[in-house]
Design a protein around this motif. Structure first.
Motif, short mmCIF file in Angstrom:
data_model
loop_
_atom_site.label_atom_id
_atom_site.label_comp_id
_atom_site.label_asym_id
_atom_site.label_seq_id
_atom_site.Cartn_x
_atom_site.Cartn_y
_atom_site.Cartn_z
N ALA A 89 53.57 19.83 61.17
CA ALA A 89 54.41 20.82 60.49
C ALA A 89 55.37 20.16 59.50
N ALA A 90 55.68 18.89 59.69
CA ALA A 90 56.67 18.20 58.86
C ALA A 90 56.07 17.49 57.65
N VAL A 91 54.75 17.43 57.55
CA VAL A 91 54.11 16.71 56.44
C VAL A 91 54.34 17.44 55.12
N ASP A 92 54.83 16.72 54.13
CA ASP A 92 55.02 17.25 52.77
C ASP A 92 53.66 17.56 52.17
N GLN A 93 53.46 18.81 51.81
CA GLN A 93 52.17 19.24 51.26
C GLN A 93 52.14 19.25 49.74
N THR A 94 53.27 18.90 49.10
CA THR A 94 53.33 18.97 47.64
C THR A 94 53.04 17.63 46.97
N THR A 95 53.20 16.54 47.70
CA THR A 95 52.97 15.20 47.14
C THR A 95 51.54 14.76 47.40
N GLY A 96 50.91 14.15 46.42
CA GLY A 96 49.54 13.68 46.58
C GLY A 96 49.46 12.41 47.41
N PHE A 97 48.35 12.28 48.12
CA PHE A 97 48.10 11.10 48.95
C PHE A 97 47.42 10.02 48.11
N ASP A 98 47.97 8.81 48.17
CA ASP A 98 47.38 7.67 47.46
C ASP A 98 47.55 6.43 48.33
N PRO A 99 46.49 5.98 49.00
CA PRO A 99 46.61 4.84 49.91
C PRO A 99 46.83 3.50 49.21
N THR A 100 46.76 3.47 47.89
CA THR A 100 46.89 2.20 47.16
C THR A 100 48.32 1.88 46.74
N VAL A 101 49.24 2.83 46.91
CA VAL A 101 50.65 2.62 46.55
C VAL A 101 51.53 3.23 47.63
N LEU A 102 52.81 2.88 47.61
CA LEU A 102 53.78 3.59 48.44
C LEU A 102 53.95 4.96 47.79
N ASP A 103 53.23 5.94 48.29
CA ASP A 103 53.07 7.20 47.57
C ASP A 103 54.18 8.22 47.78
N GLY A 104 55.10 7.97 48.70
CA GLY A 104 56.19 8.90 48.93
C GLY A 104 55.76 10.19 49.61
N LYS A 105 54.50 10.28 50.01
CA LYS A 105 54.04 11.47 50.74
C LYS A 105 54.55 11.33 52.16
N ALA A 106 55.63 12.01 52.46
CA ALA A 106 56.40 11.76 53.67
C ALA A 106 56.46 12.99 54.57
N THR A 107 57.09 12.81 55.71
CA THR A 107 57.43 13.93 56.57
C THR A 107 58.86 14.35 56.24
N VAL A 108 59.18 15.58 56.58
CA VAL A 108 60.51 16.12 56.33
C VAL A 108 61.13 16.52 57.66
N GLY A 109 62.30 15.95 57.96
CA GLY A 109 63.04 16.36 59.15
C GLY A 109 62.61 15.72 60.45
N LEU A 110 61.77 14.69 60.40
CA LEU A 110 61.37 13.99 61.62
C LEU A 110 62.15 12.71 61.80
N ASN A 111 62.37 12.35 63.04
CA ASN A 111 62.99 11.07 63.36
C ASN A 111 62.17 10.40 64.46
N PRO A 112 61.54 9.25 64.18
CA PRO A 112 61.54 8.56 62.89
C PRO A 112 60.68 9.30 61.87
N PRO A 113 60.99 9.10 60.58
CA PRO A 113 60.17 9.72 59.54
C PRO A 113 58.85 8.97 59.39
#
Length: 199
Positions: A89-113
């Motif tokens: 439920a916390a996975v950001d669905q707006t950012t694209g997934f790119d395994p070749t870079v630190l893509d910033g596709k993160a979770t929101v509101g989880l600890n640890p993120p």
């Protein structure tokens, strides 16, 4: 990754594997029972390292996430189900997934993120691998001089004793980039070899 309590305990997307595996291994050894389970869905199978495909690799597999969790021995199954539901439920669905870079596709509101590469676990079949930490080398070790001669606590040379590579102390602390152990071994090995040849 889930521990015995069915909880996540590290930011699995903090950085690339070469920069995190030493810290993650240490974190796993701090968990109850010193193990964890790594959970993957079929979207990422082609990204897994070869060791996940070795013929003797141990894993459990299921078409449904609930059935996978039921096979993960030593884990609080109810807590694991809740953790994975919160994660999905916390996975950001707006950012694209790119395994070749630190893509910033993160979770929101989880600890640890999960700071990068966060994808929902929603496409079966699912695999889970039991993991624990291992010893690549210790951060502490023998103290040497510029020629690789091992020193006593008082700073004196120990006659005929040279050191390099994984037994050498004072090079890394709390983490290291992958491959740097080979560089250290080559550099300090050459120095110790030259020191031994000249003694």
């Amino acid at each position: 990754m889930l521990n015995a309590h069915g909880a996540r305990f590290v930011d699995e997307g903090a950085n690339f594997r070469n920069y995190t595996y030493a810290q993650y291994g240490a974190a796993i050894l701090e968990q109850p029972g010193q193990f964890a389970w790594q959970v993957f869905d079929s979207k990422t199978y082609d990204l897994l390292y070869d060791e996940y495909r070795f013929k003797d690799a141990h894993f459990v597999k299921a078409d449904r996430l609930e059935d996978l969790i039921a096979q993960m021995s030593g884990v609080d199954q109810a807590a694991a189900s809740e953790t994975l539901a919160r994660y999905n439920a916390a996975v950001d669905q707006t950012t694209g997934f790119d395994p070749t870079v630190l893509d910033g596709k993160a979770t929101v509101g989880l600890n640890p993120p999960k700071s990068n590469w966060a994808q929902t676990l929603d496409q079966g079949p699912f695999n889970a691998y039991p993991v624990t930490g291992g010893i690549t080398f210790t951060y502490g070790g023998l103290k040497v001089d510029a020629e690789g001669r091992v020193l006593t606590g008082g700073g004196d040379h120990i006659k005929g004793l040279f050191a390099c590579g994984e037994i050498l102390g004072g090079v890394f602390y709390a983490g290291y980039p992958g491959g740097s152990g080979l560089t250290s071994g080559a550099v300090f090995g050459r120095r110790a070899g030259q020191g031994a040849a000249g003694s």
